[in-house]
Design an enzyme around this catalytic site. Structure first.
Site, PDB file in Angstrom:
ATOM      1  N   ASP A  18      -9.572  -4.154  -8.902  1.00 51.17           N
ATOM      2  CA  ASP A  18      -8.156  -4.263  -9.276  1.00 51.17           C
ATOM      3  C   ASP A  18      -7.365  -4.463  -7.979  1.00 51.17           C
ATOM      4  O   ASP A  18      -7.894  -4.264  -6.882  1.00 51.17           O
ATOM      5  CB  ASP A  18      -7.705  -2.966  -9.982  1.00 51.17           C
ATOM      6  CG  ASP A  18      -6.228  -2.997 -10.360  1.00 51.17           C
ATOM      7  OD1 ASP A  18      -5.781  -3.990 -10.966  1.00 51.17           O
ATOM      8  OD2 ASP A  18      -5.496  -2.043 -10.026  1.00 51.17           O
ATOM      9  N   SER A  19      -6.089  -4.797  -8.124  1.00 50.82           N
ATOM     10  CA  SER A  19      -5.225  -4.914  -6.944  1.00 50.82           C
ATOM     11  C   SER A  19      -5.058  -3.559  -6.252  1.00 50.82           C
ATOM     12  O   SER A  19      -4.646  -3.494  -5.103  1.00 50.82           O
ATOM     13  CB  SER A  19      -3.848  -5.417  -7.361  1.00 50.82           C
ATOM     14  OG  SER A  19      -3.241  -4.457  -8.205  1.00 50.82           O
ATOM     15  N   CYS A  81      -8.182  -5.780 -14.131  1.00 52.14           N
ATOM     16  CA  CYS A  81      -6.821  -6.158 -13.753  1.00 52.14           C
ATOM     17  C   CYS A  81      -6.422  -7.337 -14.639  1.00 52.14           C
ATOM     18  O   CYS A  81      -7.091  -8.379 -14.617  1.00 52.14           O
ATOM     19  CB  CYS A  81      -6.846  -6.578 -12.279  1.00 52.14           C
ATOM     20  SG  CYS A  81      -5.295  -7.240 -11.668  1.00 52.14           S
ATOM     21  N   GLU A 160       1.198   2.812  -8.121  1.00 52.16           N
ATOM     22  CA  GLU A 160       0.332   2.817  -6.934  1.00 52.16           C
ATOM     23  C   GLU A 160       0.869   3.820  -5.902  1.00 52.16           C
ATOM     24  O   GLU A 160       0.129   4.647  -5.368  1.00 52.16           O
ATOM     25  CB  GLU A 160       0.345   1.388  -6.355  1.00 52.16           C
ATOM     26  CG  GLU A 160      -0.649   1.121  -5.273  1.00 52.16           C
ATOM     27  CD  GLU A 160      -2.079   0.904  -5.779  1.00 52.16           C
ATOM     28  OE1 GLU A 160      -2.282   0.607  -6.975  1.00 52.16           O
ATOM     29  OE2 GLU A 160      -2.986   1.075  -4.969  1.00 52.16           O
ATOM     30  N   CYS A 195      -1.132  -4.219 -18.299  1.00 55.44           N
ATOM     31  CA  CYS A 195      -1.439  -4.103 -16.863  1.00 55.44           C
ATOM     32  C   CYS A 195      -2.175  -2.781 -16.737  1.00 55.44           C
ATOM     33  O   CYS A 195      -1.750  -1.776 -17.335  1.00 55.44           O
ATOM     34  CB  CYS A 195      -0.145  -4.077 -16.055  1.00 55.44           C
ATOM     35  SG  CYS A 195      -0.362  -3.487 -14.344  1.00 55.44           S
ATOM     36  N   HIS A 197      -2.420  -0.645 -14.489  1.00 52.60           N
ATOM     37  CA  HIS A 197      -1.708   0.490 -13.886  1.00 52.60           C
ATOM     38  C   HIS A 197      -0.958   1.297 -14.968  1.00 52.60           C
ATOM     39  O   HIS A 197      -0.747   2.496 -14.801  1.00 52.60           O
ATOM     40  CB  HIS A 197      -0.676   0.011 -12.855  1.00 52.60           C
ATOM     41  CG  HIS A 197      -1.266  -0.329 -11.507  1.00 52.60           C
ATOM     42  ND1 HIS A 197      -2.010  -1.455 -11.295  1.00 52.60           N
ATOM     43  CD2 HIS A 197      -1.209   0.324 -10.311  1.00 52.60           C
ATOM     44  CE1 HIS A 197      -2.381  -1.495 -10.010  1.00 52.60           C
ATOM     45  NE2 HIS A 197      -1.911  -0.427  -9.404  1.00 52.60           N
TER      46      HIS A 197
HETATM   47  N1  DGL Z   1      -3.317  -3.601 -12.413  1.00 52.86           N
HETATM   48  C1  DGL Z   1      -3.070  -4.978 -12.416  1.00 52.86           C
HETATM   49  C2  DGL Z   1      -2.963  -5.586 -13.776  1.00 52.86           C
HETATM   50  O1  DGL Z   1      -3.629  -5.138 -14.677  1.00 52.86           O
HETATM   51  C3  DGL Z   1      -2.260  -5.581 -11.305  1.00 52.86           C
HETATM   52  C4  DGL Z   1      -0.904  -5.055 -11.041  1.00 52.86           C
HETATM   53  C5  DGL Z   1      -0.305  -5.682  -9.807  1.00 52.86           C
HETATM   54  O2  DGL Z   1      -0.948  -5.608  -8.772  1.00 52.86           O
HETATM   55  O3  DGL Z   1       0.778  -6.258  -9.897  1.00 52.86           O
HETATM   56  O4  DGL Z   1      -2.265  -6.535 -13.995  1.00 52.86           O
END
Ligand code: DGL
Length: 266
Positions: A18-19, A81, A160, A195, A197
Site C-alpha cells: 500500500d502507499s 490499495c 497515516e 480506500c 486507509h
Molecule cells: N490506501 C490507499 C487506497 O486504498 C491509498 C491512499 C493514498 O495513498 O492516497 O487507495
C-alpha cells in the site's frame, strides 16, 4: 534500520503493499483467514499519499515494490490499495505474467447486497475517483447512478499521520468531521470505503455520518485464501509475526501479529 529479514521458506509467502499503513486493514483480515501464510508488507510511506499522484508515478512505484516483494520470495501479491489497483494492476499483470495479483476495488456491488435499495456514497481518493477503472466499474455496477462518489483529498494522509502520532486523537476527530462535511445532510444509509486507509477509522466514520460503512477487505482476504489454497495443498503452522518494510526507513523488520494496529487496535 537493522534488516532482520531472513527468507522464510517454512511458510507460504504473500506480499502485500500500500502507499502506507492503509493496507493493514487488508492484512488484518488476511491474518484472520490465512494465519498459516507468512506476509511481507511493504508500506511506501516515502511516497504517500498516492491519491494526488499520477498513474505513471504510481505504476512505477508498484513495479519497484513488486520487484522487492519478489526478492523476498513472494508467491502472490495483494495490491492492498484501491489507488494502486486502479492505476497499475493491469500493467502489473502484463509485466509480471507469472505472478498472481489480487487487487482491492471500491465494493460497489454492496448496493445489491443490502436489503433495501438505499442511498449510498462511495468514498475514494482523488486518483481512484478519476480513474478509468473506477469509471468502468461504476458504469457496470451502478448503471442507474444510485451511488454518489466523494473523493476525499486528505483522509488517507490524516489516517497515516494519526497511526504514527496517535497522541492527537481529538485533533484528528475534528479534522475528520471537517473532511466528511460534504456528506452531511444527504441522508446516506451506507458509505462504501473505497480506500484501504478508511476501514481503520470505520467506527469514527459511522458515528459522524450515522450510517453503516462497508469495507471490501474481508472479501479480498477470502479471495486470496481461495486462490492460494487448492485442495491437497499442504499448509504450514501459523506464524506469530509478519515482515514489514517502510520505504522511508528501508529495511525489513519483524512485527508481532498482536501489536501492529497502533491506535486502530480494538
Ligand atoms: N490506501 C490507499 C487506497 O486504498 C491509498 C491512499 C493514498 O495513498 O492516497 O487507495
Amino acid at each position: 534500520m537493522e534488516n532482520d529479514k531472513k527468507m522464510d521458506l517454512t511458510h507460504h509467502r504473500i506480499g502485500v503493499f500500500d502507499s502506507g499503513i492503509g493496507g493493514l486493514s487488508v492484512l488484518k483480515e488476511l491474518l484472520n483467514v490465512f494465519p498459516e501464510a507468512q506476509f511481507y508488507y511493504y508500506s511506501d510511506d516515502a511516497h504517500a499519499p498516492y491519491g494526488p499522484k499520477s498513474d505513471e508515478f504510481i505504476t512505477e512505484r508498484s513495479f519497484k515494490i513488486t520487484k522487492e516483494l519478489l526478492d523476498q520470495g513472494a508467491e502472490m501479491i495483494v495490491v492492498a490499495c484501491n489507488t494502486a489497483t486502479a492505476a497499475s494492476i493491469d500493467a502489473l499483470r502484463v509485466n509480471f505474467p507469472f505472478m498472481t495479483f489480487v487487487g482491492v476495488e471500491p465494493y460497489l456491488n454492496a448496493y445489491y447486497k443490502e436489503t433495501t435499495p438505499s442511498k449510498m456514497a462511495v468514498l475514494t481518493t482523488e486518483s481512484t475517483g478519476k480513474s478509468e477503472r473506477f469509471k468502468r466499474l461504476k458504469e457496470r455496477l451502478d448503471p442507474n447512478g444510485f451511488i454518489d462518489n466523494f473523493s476525499l483529498k486528505n483522509l488517507a494522509r490524516m489516517v497515516e499521520e494519526f497511526y504514527y502520532d496517535p497522541g492527537f486523537e481529538s485533533a484528528f476527530d475534528r479534522q475528520l468531521v471537517e473532511e466528511l462535511l460534504p456528506l452531511q445532510g444527504k441522508n446516506y444509509t451506507h458509505a462504501i470505503l473505497g480506500c484501504t486507509h478508511y476501514p481503520l477509522v470505520k467506527d469514527k466514520i459511522e458515528k459522524i455520518l450515522k450510517l453503516k460503512a462497508l469495507s471490501p477487505c474481508p472479501y479480498v482476504a477470502q479471495r486470496v485464501r481461495e486462490l492460494y489454497v487448492k485442495p491437497g495443498k499442504n499448509l504450514s503452522a501459523a506464524s506469530t509475526e509478519f515482515y514489514f518494510y517502510s520505504s522511508s526507513k528501508p529495511g525489513w523488520t519483524k512485527k508481532d501479529r498482536e501489536n501492529y494496529l497502533g491506535p486502530f487496535k480494538k
